[in-house]
Scaffold this motif. Structure first.
Motif, short mmCIF file in Angstrom:
data_model
loop_
_atom_site.label_atom_id
_atom_site.label_comp_id
_atom_site.label_asym_id
_atom_site.label_seq_id
_atom_site.Cartn_x
_atom_site.Cartn_y
_atom_site.Cartn_z
N SER A 51 0.81 -1.22 0.00
CA SER A 51 0.00 0.00 0.00
C SER A 51 0.84 1.26 0.00
N SER A 302 -4.38 -1.87 4.54
CA SER A 302 -5.02 -1.51 3.29
C SER A 302 -4.94 0.00 3.10
N ALA A 369 -8.99 -9.28 1.55
CA ALA A 369 -8.95 -7.81 1.55
C ALA A 369 -9.72 -7.26 2.74
#
Length: 407
Positions: A51, A302, A369
């Motif tokens: 990320s 994330s 996710a």
């Protein structure tokens, strides 16, 4: 080669972050709080992870799972070794009160909030089974508080309260590991990929976790009793034990944290005389292992969590501010001096470091996710409460008794 380089980078950063040259830098109270929470390592992990600048890819992170299993097993074993029945019998009643208060408020306030928000976020489409594991993670992460008290600058005479904070936080960590480990096994994926309840699977999974922990705990008792004073022998025994516990747990789909913690409980209660020297040795690597966990948490974050994730994080920060500070006063009900240094009162606002390990354990058992978004939510809560506690502890709020003295 990518996997080797990733592991080398993680371990090297952990060693650099815990080196003697950094001790002077960590003497400042605020700096000690930030560093003890692992936040610089989390930021670095995010920066080098997928990320951030993507120096380490998602695929490489998957291949470094054995390192994460080892780190989580190390953490779980250290937590389990604290639970000795003989010591529990000697704990003051205030520890039971503070744990009871914390568990009750977390289940009622945080549990209700997490259930409603998770249902609105994901449960309406996927069903209630899909939010069981996330719910237990958020509840487990909400339990307890940071046990770091060196940076508080507490006034003389506060030793009993500092000990209460450490004992309560340590035992809450063990309860959190059990809650999340059990909650994760209440559901499983069907052949179509849907998350569903399966009583037979849950019973078998939990039985396997307990069985593995019991067998390896007894085996460790035998091996520890025959380990010499050589640090090499001790390191080989400890890493071998964690590798067995964590590896078997991962193969069975169980969290290394839970199995290792249960094994630690077994060892602590059947080898109390032999593990004192062993504990001193394993504690030497505590900071290095913690930095590895924090780095991995940053890498698994994330980039976005959406409004629902931000809402959960914000709600939990507010709830911690409401529910955590009164814990000390509740635990000392009836004491002749119930006043508290505000730094002690607000330090309970800080999230327990075990929360990041719990989130990583869930992401390891069920890579997705959504679980990476949960890791990010836990990080946001931890960072927010860390800075909130630091600000509130320094705010000009009068201590208990000052108004009365002034009048």
């Amino acid at each position: 080669m990518d996997v080797f380089l990733a592991i080398a980078v993680i371990v090297t950063l952990a060693l650099l972050a815990t080196g003697p040259s950094r001790y002077r830098f960590r003497k400042s109270g605020p700096i000690t709080r930030i560093v003890s929470g692992g936040w610089p390592a989390v930021v670095v992990g995010f920066a080098i992870g997928p990320s951030g600048f993507a120096l380490i890819s998602d695929r490489t992170i998957e291949w470094t799972a054995p390192l994460l299993i080892l780190a989580l097993g190390w953490v779980g074993l250290m937590i389990g070794l604290q639970l000795r029945v003989a010591l529990l019998r000697q704990l003051p009643a205030s520890v039971s009160r503070i744990l009871g208060y914390d568990l009750a408020t977390v289940l009622v306030l945080f549990g209700t909030c997490a259930g409603l928000l998770l249902w609105a976020w994901a449960g309406r489409e996927s069903g209630i089974a899909a939010i069981v594991a996330p719910w237990t993670l958020l509840v487990g992460a909400a339990l307890g508080w940071s046990m770091e008290t060196r940076s508080l600058g507490a006034s003389p005479g506060e030793e009993a309260r500092l000990l209460l904070i450490r004992l309560g936080g340590g035992l809450a960590s063990l309860i959190a590991v059990v809650i999340v480990g059990v909650g994760d096994k209440l559901t499983t994926r069907s052949e179509t990929g849907a998350i569903q309840f399966d009583g037979a699977y849950s019973t078998l999974a939990l039985a396997s976790a307990i069985g593995v922990a019991g067998i390896l705990g007894v085996l460790a008792r035998y091996v520890i009793g025959r380990t010499g004073r050589s640090q090499g022998e001790q390191l080989a025994v400890y890493i071998g034990l964690i590798a067995f516990v964590g590896g078997i747990s991962a193969e069975l789909g169980n969290s290394p944290l839970l199995s290792a913690a249960l094994a630690g409980i077994v060892i602590a209660n059947i080898a109390a005389d032999e593990i004192t020297r062993f504990e001193r040795f394993i504690l030497k690597a505590e900071h290095v292992v913690a930095i590895i966990v924090f780095l991995m948490a940053g890498m698994l974050m994330s980039r976005t969590v959406g409004w629902w994730g931000i809402g959960i994080a914000a709600a939990f920060v507010v709830l911690r501010g409401i529910a955590k500070p009164p814990a000390l006063r509740f635990a000392e009900a009836g004491a002749p001096d119930a006043g508290h240094d505000r730094s002690l009162r607000w330090t309970l606002l800080r999230q327990s470091p075990i929360a990041l390990a719990l989130a990583l354990g869930l992401a390891l058992v069920e890579p997705s996710a959504f679980n990476r978004e949960l890791v990010t939510i836990v990080v946001i809560i931890g960072l927010s409460t860390e800075f909130a506690a630091l600000f509130l502890a320094r705010s000009p709020t009068p201590r208990a008794g000052e108004n009365g003295a002034a009048s």
